[in-house]
Design a protein around this motif. Structure first.
Motif, PDB file in Angstrom:
ATOM      1  N   LEU A 134       0.829  -1.212   0.000  1.00  0.00           N
ATOM      2  CA  LEU A 134       0.000   0.000   0.000  1.00  0.00           C
ATOM      3  C   LEU A 134       0.858   1.255   0.000  1.00  0.00           C
ATOM      4  N   LEU A 135       1.912   1.208   0.787  1.00  0.00           N
ATOM      5  CA  LEU A 135       2.802   2.367   0.922  1.00  0.00           C
ATOM      6  C   LEU A 135       3.276   2.905  -0.424  1.00  0.00           C
ATOM      7  N   LEU A 136       3.453   1.999  -1.369  1.00  0.00           N
ATOM      8  CA  LEU A 136       4.030   2.391  -2.663  1.00  0.00           C
ATOM      9  C   LEU A 136       2.972   2.821  -3.677  1.00  0.00           C
ATOM     10  N   ARG A 137       1.697   2.719  -3.296  1.00  0.00           N
ATOM     11  CA  ARG A 137       0.660   3.105  -4.248  1.00  0.00           C
ATOM     12  C   ARG A 137       0.668   4.615  -4.443  1.00  0.00           C
ATOM     13  N   ARG A 138       0.467   4.967  -5.639  1.00  0.00           N
ATOM     14  CA  ARG A 138       0.413   6.370  -6.029  1.00  0.00           C
ATOM     15  C   ARG A 138      -0.654   7.111  -5.230  1.00  0.00           C
ATOM     16  N   GLY A 139      -0.241   8.191  -4.624  1.00  0.00           N
ATOM     17  CA  GLY A 139      -1.193   9.024  -3.899  1.00  0.00           C
ATOM     18  C   GLY A 139      -1.694   8.462  -2.586  1.00  0.00           C
ATOM     19  N   GLN A 140      -1.133   7.316  -2.167  1.00  0.00           N
ATOM     20  CA  GLN A 140      -1.590   6.716  -0.904  1.00  0.00           C
ATOM     21  C   GLN A 140      -1.127   7.551   0.288  1.00  0.00           C
ATOM     22  N   ARG A 141      -2.068   8.044   1.080  1.00  0.00           N
ATOM     23  CA  ARG A 141      -1.681   8.924   2.181  1.00  0.00           C
ATOM     24  C   ARG A 141      -2.093   8.409   3.543  1.00  0.00           C
ATOM     25  N   LEU A 142      -2.684   7.221   3.590  1.00  0.00           N
ATOM     26  CA  LEU A 142      -3.119   6.685   4.884  1.00  0.00           C
ATOM     27  C   LEU A 142      -1.950   6.651   5.859  1.00  0.00           C
ATOM     28  N   SER A 143      -2.161   7.167   7.059  1.00  0.00           N
ATOM     29  CA  SER A 143      -1.053   7.225   8.011  1.00  0.00           C
ATOM     30  C   SER A 143      -0.923   5.936   8.819  1.00  0.00           C
ATOM     31  N   ILE A 144      -1.956   5.088   8.734  1.00  0.00           N
ATOM     32  CA  ILE A 144      -1.885   3.771   9.356  1.00  0.00           C
ATOM     33  C   ILE A 144      -2.323   2.763   8.308  1.00  0.00           C
ATOM     34  N   GLN A 145      -1.428   1.837   7.991  1.00  0.00           N
ATOM     35  CA  GLN A 145      -1.724   0.897   6.920  1.00  0.00           C
ATOM     36  C   GLN A 145      -1.539  -0.536   7.393  1.00  0.00           C
ATOM     37  N   PRO A 146      -2.466  -1.417   7.006  1.00  0.00           N
ATOM     38  CA  PRO A 146      -2.277  -2.832   7.313  1.00  0.00           C
ATOM     39  C   PRO A 146      -1.203  -3.420   6.413  1.00  0.00           C
ATOM     40  N   LEU A 147      -0.472  -4.399   6.938  1.00  0.00           N
ATOM     41  CA  LEU A 147       0.536  -5.116   6.155  1.00  0.00           C
ATOM     42  C   LEU A 147       0.148  -6.587   6.117  1.00  0.00           C
ATOM     43  N   SER A 148       0.491  -7.267   5.027  1.00  0.00           N
ATOM     44  CA  SER A 148       0.320  -8.718   5.024  1.00  0.00           C
ATOM     45  C   SER A 148       1.466  -9.321   5.814  1.00  0.00           C
ATOM     46  N   GLU A 149       1.286 -10.572   6.237  1.00  0.00           N
ATOM     47  CA  GLU A 149       2.347 -11.246   6.975  1.00  0.00           C
ATOM     48  C   GLU A 149       3.612 -11.355   6.116  1.00  0.00           C
ATOM     49  N   ALA A 150       3.424 -11.621   4.834  1.00  0.00           N
ATOM     50  CA  ALA A 150       4.582 -11.752   3.936  1.00  0.00           C
ATOM     51  C   ALA A 150       5.338 -10.428   3.822  1.00  0.00           C
ATOM     52  N   GLU A 151       4.589  -9.334   3.709  1.00  0.00           N
ATOM     53  CA  GLU A 151       5.235  -8.016   3.626  1.00  0.00           C
ATOM     54  C   GLU A 151       6.003  -7.725   4.910  1.00  0.00           C
ATOM     55  N   TYR A 152       5.345  -7.995   6.020  1.00  0.00           N
ATOM     56  CA  TYR A 152       5.983  -7.754   7.321  1.00  0.00           C
ATOM     57  C   TYR A 152       7.288  -8.545   7.430  1.00  0.00           C
ATOM     58  N   LYS A 153       7.227  -9.816   7.093  1.00  0.00           N
ATOM     59  CA  LYS A 153       8.422 -10.657   7.224  1.00  0.00           C
ATOM     60  C   LYS A 153       9.543 -10.201   6.301  1.00  0.00           C
ATOM     61  N   SER A 154       9.209  -9.823   5.087  1.00  0.00           N
ATOM     62  CA  SER A 154      10.235  -9.320   4.162  1.00  0.00           C
ATOM     63  C   SER A 154      10.899  -8.068   4.727  1.00  0.00           C
ATOM     64  N   LEU A 155      10.080  -7.194   5.289  1.00  0.00           N
ATOM     65  CA  LEU A 155      10.607  -5.925   5.799  1.00  0.00           C
ATOM     66  C   LEU A 155      11.481  -6.148   7.028  1.00  0.00           C
ATOM     67  N   ILE A 156      11.024  -7.015   7.919  1.00  0.00           N
ATOM     68  CA  ILE A 156      11.803  -7.334   9.111  1.00  0.00           C
ATOM     69  C   ILE A 156      13.171  -7.891   8.706  1.00  0.00           C
ATOM     70  N   GLU A 157      13.154  -8.745   7.701  1.00  0.00           N
ATOM     71  CA  GLU A 157      14.405  -9.341   7.237  1.00  0.00           C
ATOM     72  C   GLU A 157      15.358  -8.263   6.713  1.00  0.00           C
ATOM     73  N   LEU A 158      14.793  -7.320   5.964  1.00  0.00           N
ATOM     74  CA  LEU A 158      15.620  -6.226   5.446  1.00  0.00           C
ATOM     75  C   LEU A 158      16.186  -5.369   6.584  1.00  0.00           C
ATOM     76  N   GLY A 159      15.375  -5.132   7.578  1.00  0.00           N
ATOM     77  CA  GLY A 159      15.786  -4.250   8.669  1.00  0.00           C
ATOM     78  C   GLY A 159      16.805  -4.883   9.594  1.00  0.00           C
ATOM     79  N   LEU A 160      16.736  -6.202   9.696  1.00  0.00           N
ATOM     80  CA  LEU A 160      17.604  -6.896  10.638  1.00  0.00           C
ATOM     81  C   LEU A 160      18.836  -7.511   9.991  1.00  0.00           C
ATOM     82  N   THR A 161      18.860  -7.586   8.654  1.00  0.00           N
ATOM     83  CA  THR A 161      19.990  -8.186   7.959  1.00  0.00           C
ATOM     84  C   THR A 161      20.961  -7.113   7.486  1.00  0.00           C
ATOM     85  N   PRO A 162      22.206  -7.218   7.893  1.00  0.00           N
ATOM     86  CA  PRO A 162      23.202  -6.225   7.493  1.00  0.00           C
ATOM     87  C   PRO A 162      23.420  -6.217   5.969  1.00  0.00           C
TER      88      PRO A 162
END
Length: 162
Positions: A134-162
């Motif tokens: 959702l974050l990447l959608r054009r014009g998306q301005r929602l300040s609170i967005q739901p994430l799928s489990e897959a999105e969450y896990k991918s992001l966590i991996e990026l944030g925690l992996t050097p």
DNA sequence: GCCAACGTTGGC
DNA sequence: GCCAACGTTGGC
């Protein structure tokens, strides 16, 4: 493409904040914080109806030099009335809000965990697995967005992996 | 600081 | 209920 509501129910969220207003560092210092100032019905409804204690939140810095996800936190208390709406001195004042009908609500967030490697928006955009966010959608301005489990896990991996 | 995209407001 | 005007968001 899924709409925001089609992500529900979920246990994973993304919350945006302008660091000049409230930064992840502020949360780290304060340990927990009532999320006031949301004045959008869809975002409010996520907090009132769907965000439960223990749900994971990725903390996004917007409107700053390097927008991106800087850490993780979680819901530590479910929604309660946002009293800034009833405070005429607050920039979040809403003359229609009353004790009987507070209109606006917020959750309390806490347990901040900074990412060793924050994830700049640029990098999120390059991820094959995250192109539907959702974050990447054009014009998306929602300040609170739901994430799928897959999105969450991918992001966590990026944030925690050097 | 610019400005596109969006949500809200209010006259009709 | 339509829709123009307005204010806000947020990347750039």
């Amino acid at each position: 493409m899924k709409t925001a509501n089609e992500y529900l129910p979920t246990k994973y969220w993304l919350m945006k904040s302008e660091p000049s207003t409230f930064s992840f560092q502020n949360l780290t210092t304060k340990k927990s914080e009532f999320w006031d100032g949301v004045r959008n019905y869809q975002a409010r409804n996520f907090m009132m109806q769907h965000m439960k204690v223990g749900h994971k939140i990725l903390f996004y810095h917007s409107n700053c030099q390097t927008p991106g996800i800087i850490g993780e936190c979680e819901v530590v208390a479910e929604a309660s009335p946002d009293l800034t709406a009833q405070d005429s001195n607050s920039k979040y004042y809403d003359p229609n809000a009353t004790t009987q009908n507070p209109i606006w609500y917020g959750v309390t967030v806490g347990k901040p965990i900074p990412f060793p490697k924050p994830i700049p928006l640029d990098l999120i955009k390059k991820q094959e697995k995250l192109t539907e966010m959702l974050l990447l959608r054009r014009g998306q301005r929602l300040s609170i967005q739901p994430l799928s489990e897959a999105e969450y896990k991918s992001l966590i991996e990026l944030g925690l992996t050097p």
